[in-house]
Scaffold this motif. Structure first.
Motif, PDB file in Angstrom:
ATOM      1  N   GLY A 294       0.812  -1.215   0.000  1.00  0.00           N
ATOM      2  CA  GLY A 294       0.000   0.000   0.000  1.00  0.00           C
ATOM      3  C   GLY A 294       0.841   1.258   0.000  1.00  0.00           C
ATOM      4  N   GLU A 295       0.142   2.378   0.147  1.00  0.00           N
ATOM      5  CA  GLU A 295       0.762   3.690   0.153  1.00  0.00           C
ATOM      6  C   GLU A 295       1.841   3.748   1.245  1.00  0.00           C
ATOM      7  OE1 GLU A 295      -2.325   2.529  -0.394  1.00  0.00           O
ATOM      8  OE2 GLU A 295      -3.681   4.206  -0.050  1.00  0.00           O
ATOM      9  N   ARG A 296       2.957   4.367   0.955  1.00  0.00           N
ATOM     10  CA  ARG A 296       4.129   4.549   1.840  1.00  0.00           C
ATOM     11  C   ARG A 296       4.950   3.279   2.042  1.00  0.00           C
ATOM     12  NH1 ARG A 296       0.852   7.014   6.847  1.00  0.00           N
ATOM     13  NH2 ARG A 296      -0.086   8.780   5.795  1.00  0.00           N
ATOM     14  N   GLN A 297       4.628   2.179   1.371  1.00  0.00           N
ATOM     15  CA  GLN A 297       5.424   0.971   1.640  1.00  0.00           C
ATOM     16  C   GLN A 297       6.833   1.125   1.075  1.00  0.00           C
ATOM     17  OE1 GLN A 297       3.433  -2.069  -1.351  1.00  0.00           O
ATOM     18  NE2 GLN A 297       5.268  -2.988  -0.495  1.00  0.00           N
ATOM     19  N   ASN A 298       7.779   0.397   1.692  1.00  0.00           N
ATOM     20  CA  ASN A 298       9.136   0.396   1.154  1.00  0.00           C
ATOM     21  C   ASN A 298       9.422  -0.986   0.557  1.00  0.00           C
ATOM     22  OD1 ASN A 298      10.086  -1.388   3.214  1.00  0.00           O
ATOM     23  ND2 ASN A 298      10.097   0.350   4.623  1.00  0.00           N
ATOM     24  N   SER A 299      10.600  -1.130   0.002  1.00  0.00           N
ATOM     25  CA  SER A 299      10.867  -2.360  -0.749  1.00  0.00           C
ATOM     26  C   SER A 299      11.393  -3.500   0.129  1.00  0.00           C
ATOM     27  CB  SER A 299      11.865  -2.069  -1.866  1.00  0.00           C
ATOM     28  OG  SER A 299      12.950  -1.373  -1.339  1.00  0.00           O
TER      29      SER A 299
ATOM     30  N   LEU B  61      -5.112   2.045  -5.603  1.00  0.00           N
ATOM     31  CA  LEU B  61      -4.775   3.074  -4.608  1.00  0.00           C
ATOM     32  C   LEU B  61      -3.261   3.222  -4.477  1.00  0.00           C
ATOM     33  CD1 LEU B  61      -7.281   2.031  -1.761  1.00  0.00           C
ATOM     34  CD2 LEU B  61      -7.454   4.037  -3.249  1.00  0.00           C
ATOM     35  N   THR B  62      -2.586   2.077  -4.449  1.00  0.00           N
ATOM     36  CA  THR B  62      -1.135   2.079  -4.232  1.00  0.00           C
ATOM     37  C   THR B  62      -0.401   2.710  -5.417  1.00  0.00           C
ATOM     38  OG1 THR B  62      -1.468   0.019  -3.054  1.00  0.00           O
ATOM     39  CG2 THR B  62       0.803   0.584  -3.571  1.00  0.00           C
ATOM     40  N   SER B  63      -0.805   2.333  -6.617  1.00  0.00           N
ATOM     41  CA  SER B  63      -0.091   2.866  -7.789  1.00  0.00           C
ATOM     42  C   SER B  63      -0.346   4.364  -7.931  1.00  0.00           C
ATOM     43  CB  SER B  63      -0.450   2.104  -9.064  1.00  0.00           C
ATOM     44  OG  SER B  63      -1.825   2.177  -9.298  1.00  0.00           O
TER      45      SER B  63
END
Ligand code: NAD
Length: 306
Positions: free
Chosen positions: A173-178, A297-299
């Protein structure tokens, strides 16, 4: 709230502040970001292993410890299991000891623990796995999360702390890191938006259970204030393989680029999905977003913020 500057913790912090709670965030900003922390929360830049973090819990009248701070990089845990255990086991013990010792009455004390359904069960015998499935983690990270759950049971039985162990699937989701368990979503989105070719490890048929962070927030809010010792899977029960995930991400950003395949990751878990019927039945948490809804939402967020 520990880890409130990170991906999941910052979304849970937002919801708790909106719900009118006083939220103290403990985060050392090792992977989290100051700008993720809601302006209505109080950020304490501290290591969860430090005496200062313990003192904060003991002296500030903390009732609910929502514990998201962790070393959560599975690969790093295999390279340096002691580093992983230092944060995930000893850091957790530091906080639990402080909560157990505080003046707040035991029945008002609760821990909501960010555990993992993606890594705790190991190679599953049944799909999706229920909470009663044997826990045979294949990484030091999974082992340290399981140890955290076991210590929580000890603190529940010895000191009466109420506990909810929330075993998250692969959260995106939004703000996630790798670096997280669903890091592939962030990695592919960044590359696709930059017009770069993505590389799938191995045949891409390895599956995961991807859950949007807003569903994880709803589960945390429902767990807030629950009594006893509880363990819930927080997932969708649906397996998606990497090839399918790539296709959904490419269509979410409107890319026609084909992915390439590289060598498989040795020791990588093959399949994973978890059953959240208990969470939905007991805590009345609504059904999760579909993967297409969550990825849209994420993209959109990555397009603006990457
Ligand atoms: P994240 O890295 O974005 O958040 C972790 C936060 O903890 C960061 O802000 C980091 O700065 C902080 N932190 C790390 N070590 C610390 C320390 N010693 N002291 C204080 N703060 C420290 O990761 P996330 O994906 O948001 O994960 C949050 C929690 O959820 C973790 O406990 C993780 O194990 C768990 N979890 C995540 C997933 C997933 O798919 N992302 C799946 C299952 C469980």
């Amino acid at each position: 709230m520990t880890g409130g500057a990170g991906f999941i913790g910052s979304h849970v912090t937002d919801a708790l502040v909106k719900a009118g709670h006083r939220v103290l965030v403990v985060d050392d900003l090792s992977s989290g970001r100051r700008e993720n922390v809601h302006a209505g929360a109080e950020l304490h830049t501290l290591d969860i292993c430090s005496p200062q973090a313990a003192r904060l819990i003991e002296t500030e009248g903390v009732e609910v410890l929502v514990h998201h701070a962790a070393q959560m990089d599975v690969r790093r845990s295999t390279e340096d299991p002691a580093f992983d255990a230092g944060i995930n086991i000893l850091g957790t013990l530091n906080l639990l000891g402080a909560l157990a010792n505080s003046e707040v009455s035991a029945e008002r004390k609760q821990v909501i623990f960010a555990s993992t359904g993606g890594a705790i069960y190991g190679e599953q015998e049944t799909f999706p796995a229920e909470e009663s499935h044997p826990a045979r983690p294949l990484s030091p990270y999974g082992v340290s999360k399981l140890a955290g759950e076991r210590y929580l049971f000890y603190f529940h039985s010895q000191y009466g702390l109420n506990v909810c162990c929330m075993r998250y699937a692969n959260v995106y989701g939004e703000r996630q890191n790798s670096h997280g368990e669903a890091g592939v979503v962030a990695i592919f989105l960044k590359k696709l938006l930059a017009g770069e070719v993505c590389r799938i490890n191995g045949d891409g048929l390895q599956t995961r259970d991807y859950i949007h962070v807003s569903d994880v927030v709803r589960a945390n809010l429902a767990a807030f204030g629950q009594s006893g010792f509880r363990t819930y899977n927080v997932g969708t029960g649906i397996e998606t393989n990497v090839v399918e995930l790539y296709g959904l991400l490419a269509s979410a950003v409107g890319s026609e680029l084909e992915a390439t395949h590289g060598p498989g990751m040795p020791g990588e878990q093959r399949r994973s999905s978890i059953d959240s019927a208990l969470l939905r039945r007991e805590l009345e948490v609504p059904d999760p977003l579909t993967l297409a809804e969550g990825l849209a939402l994420t993209s959109a967020w990555f397009r603006l913020n990457a």
